[in-house]
Design a protein around this motif. Sequence first.
Motif, PDB file in Angstrom:
ATOM      1  N   LYS A 165      76.986 -20.305  45.062  1.00 32.16           N
ATOM      2  CA  LYS A 165      78.373 -19.664  44.857  1.00 32.16           C
ATOM      3  C   LYS A 165      78.891 -19.812  46.239  1.00 32.16           C
ATOM      4  O   LYS A 165      80.322 -20.411  46.134  1.00 32.16           O
ATOM      5  CB  LYS A 165      78.050 -18.193  44.546  1.00 32.16           C
ATOM      6  N   LYS A 195      75.605 -24.061  40.305  1.00 30.41           N
ATOM      7  CA  LYS A 195      75.637 -22.605  40.074  1.00 30.41           C
ATOM      8  C   LYS A 195      75.697 -22.144  38.553  1.00 30.41           C
ATOM      9  O   LYS A 195      74.682 -21.113  38.367  1.00 30.41           O
ATOM     10  CB  LYS A 195      77.018 -22.156  40.610  1.00 30.41           C
ATOM     11  N   LYS A 196      76.112 -23.041  37.625  1.00 32.08           N
ATOM     12  CA  LYS A 196      76.038 -22.671  36.322  1.00 32.08           C
ATOM     13  C   LYS A 196      74.357 -22.664  35.635  1.00 32.08           C
ATOM     14  O   LYS A 196      74.038 -21.771  35.002  1.00 32.08           O
ATOM     15  CB  LYS A 196      76.659 -23.845  35.432  1.00 32.08           C
ATOM     16  N   LYS A 197      73.684 -23.626  36.379  1.00 29.57           N
ATOM     17  CA  LYS A 197      72.273 -23.497  36.097  1.00 29.57           C
ATOM     18  C   LYS A 197      71.533 -22.374  36.471  1.00 29.57           C
ATOM     19  O   LYS A 197      70.779 -21.892  36.060  1.00 29.57           O
ATOM     20  CB  LYS A 197      71.593 -24.926  36.284  1.00 29.57           C
ATOM     21  N   LEU A 210      68.931 -16.830  36.954  1.00 25.90           N
ATOM     22  CA  LEU A 210      69.079 -15.626  37.616  1.00 25.90           C
ATOM     23  C   LEU A 210      69.150 -14.737  36.580  1.00 25.90           C
ATOM     24  O   LEU A 210      68.406 -13.724  36.565  1.00 25.90           O
ATOM     25  CB  LEU A 210      70.289 -15.628  38.456  1.00 25.90           C
ATOM     26  N   GLU A 211      69.680 -14.655  35.453  1.00 24.26           N
ATOM     27  CA  GLU A 211      69.574 -13.853  34.339  1.00 24.26           C
ATOM     28  C   GLU A 211      68.336 -13.643  33.919  1.00 24.26           C
ATOM     29  O   GLU A 211      68.063 -12.513  33.450  1.00 24.26           O
ATOM     30  CB  GLU A 211      70.713 -14.232  33.409  1.00 24.26           C
ATOM     31  N   ASP A 223      73.018 -19.513  37.265  1.00 19.06           N
ATOM     32  CA  ASP A 223      73.324 -18.454  36.533  1.00 19.06           C
ATOM     33  C   ASP A 223      72.599 -18.151  35.555  1.00 19.06           C
ATOM     34  O   ASP A 223      71.957 -16.905  35.362  1.00 19.06           O
ATOM     35  CB  ASP A 223      74.728 -18.637  35.748  1.00 19.06           C
ATOM     36  N   TRP A 271      71.035 -18.509  44.373  1.00 21.81           N
ATOM     37  CA  TRP A 271      72.345 -18.431  43.279  1.00 21.81           C
ATOM     38  C   TRP A 271      73.568 -18.234  44.472  1.00 21.81           C
ATOM     39  O   TRP A 271      74.538 -18.718  44.211  1.00 21.81           O
ATOM     40  CB  TRP A 271      72.391 -17.296  42.379  1.00 21.81           C
ATOM     41  N   GLN A 272      73.152 -17.328  45.424  1.00 21.97           N
ATOM     42  CA  GLN A 272      74.152 -17.128  46.257  1.00 21.97           C
ATOM     43  C   GLN A 272      74.693 -18.334  47.301  1.00 21.97           C
ATOM     44  O   GLN A 272      75.738 -18.457  47.679  1.00 21.97           O
ATOM     45  CB  GLN A 272      73.797 -15.830  47.242  1.00 21.97           C
ATOM     46  N   GLU A 281      68.344 -14.898  43.378  1.00 21.81           N
ATOM     47  CA  GLU A 281      69.570 -14.156  43.647  1.00 21.81           C
ATOM     48  C   GLU A 281      69.968 -14.917  44.981  1.00 21.81           C
ATOM     49  O   GLU A 281      71.292 -15.345  45.236  1.00 21.81           O
ATOM     50  CB  GLU A 281      69.493 -12.856  43.781  1.00 21.81           C
TER      51      GLU A 281
END
Length: 392
Positions: free
Chosen positions: A231, A174-176, A181-182, A178, A227-228, A224
């Motif tokens: 998460k 998830k950190k990667k 996604l940004e 993040d 990423w979900q 996204e």
Amino acid sequence: MNEIVTVGSQALQTAIDKIKALGLRTEPKGPQAIVTIIEAIKDVDEEMALFVARTLAEQVMFDGLVVSKISGIAVGDDYKEINDAFTSIREEAKAAVTDAASGKEKGFFSSITSFFKEATEGDIADRFKKIEDRFEQVTIALEAQLKGEAEILAAYKLFRNALGRSHVAALEIKKKLDVILEDVKAKAAAAQGAVDAAPADDEAARVTLALERDAANDQRDREESRWQVAKDLAENLQIAYSVTEVTMKKLEDTSKLKDRIWRRAVTFFATNRSTLAALKANYSATVGLAEGTNALDAMTDGVNKSLEDLADVTGKVNEKAIRSGYGATIDPNSVAKLVDALIAETEQSIPLIEEMRNVATQNAADITAKVEEGKQRYSELANKSSQIKLAA
């Protein structure tokens, strides 16, 4: 290989090997939906994603193992059978002695019942022997069950370690994501800004920029979604580890208590054989005396009691027949009571349904808080215990 994956994989494989050694290993029946979902984020960190997928795939087997093997280990019914046997002996002997002391005769149906009980279960001495045999069988079986239970719990502890490592792996993925996604969000925003700033008189340029913006938006939506997934995995693995930690600790404590009961039962059985032998002799002698007394009373009083009963019963039977043949049937008050009950149930159900919905919502929010509070309390107790030992 990443240290998280290395340590977690070793714990998982050791747990699997323990289960195989017990002959309890079952291969997965087929691909699971969660594996397909994790495929979407595999390219972010393939080692970690595969480790999470494998752990979750094995979780089905471990959870099923605990439910089928540990939950199924129960001797309560066996000990209840022993207790019921003692109760049966005690009540029958007490009734026989009471009848003998009061001069009460045993009726025809009571005699028939006693005959069939002795024919199927044996007399009191036989049943004492059955109790001894059953108790010994149960304690031997419980010893074997406790050994298997301890081995399964040890394997599940290793699996829980792998589950915790999977949570860390999901957080790393998830950190990667993040960062990714940004980045795509920024590109999508820049693409939209380019469309907004395009010259109004250059239609071709505006269309080209709009296409680039749409592509950037599509990329943002895809990232996204991925990423979900990460998460959801991280949060649910956190919950699974926390809840498992509490429940497995409770299960371990229960197993220890069961072991204490087994040791106490074996000790009691080994040291009280003479007590059982004395009980056999005394109950048998007492019941024999009671049966003899009842037989004598039945012979001397039977005829007179039968004549008296016949005279008394005849009048009661006639009276009851008249009441049943000519009296009322259904009571209106009973019908009214049923109607009132139906109305009351309907009135109560509506607010109760709303209340239970609210309770379910609040329950979900309270789980994580309660588990964390419990872990903190348990850690404080463990630290305090360690400090006491060090002081000693």
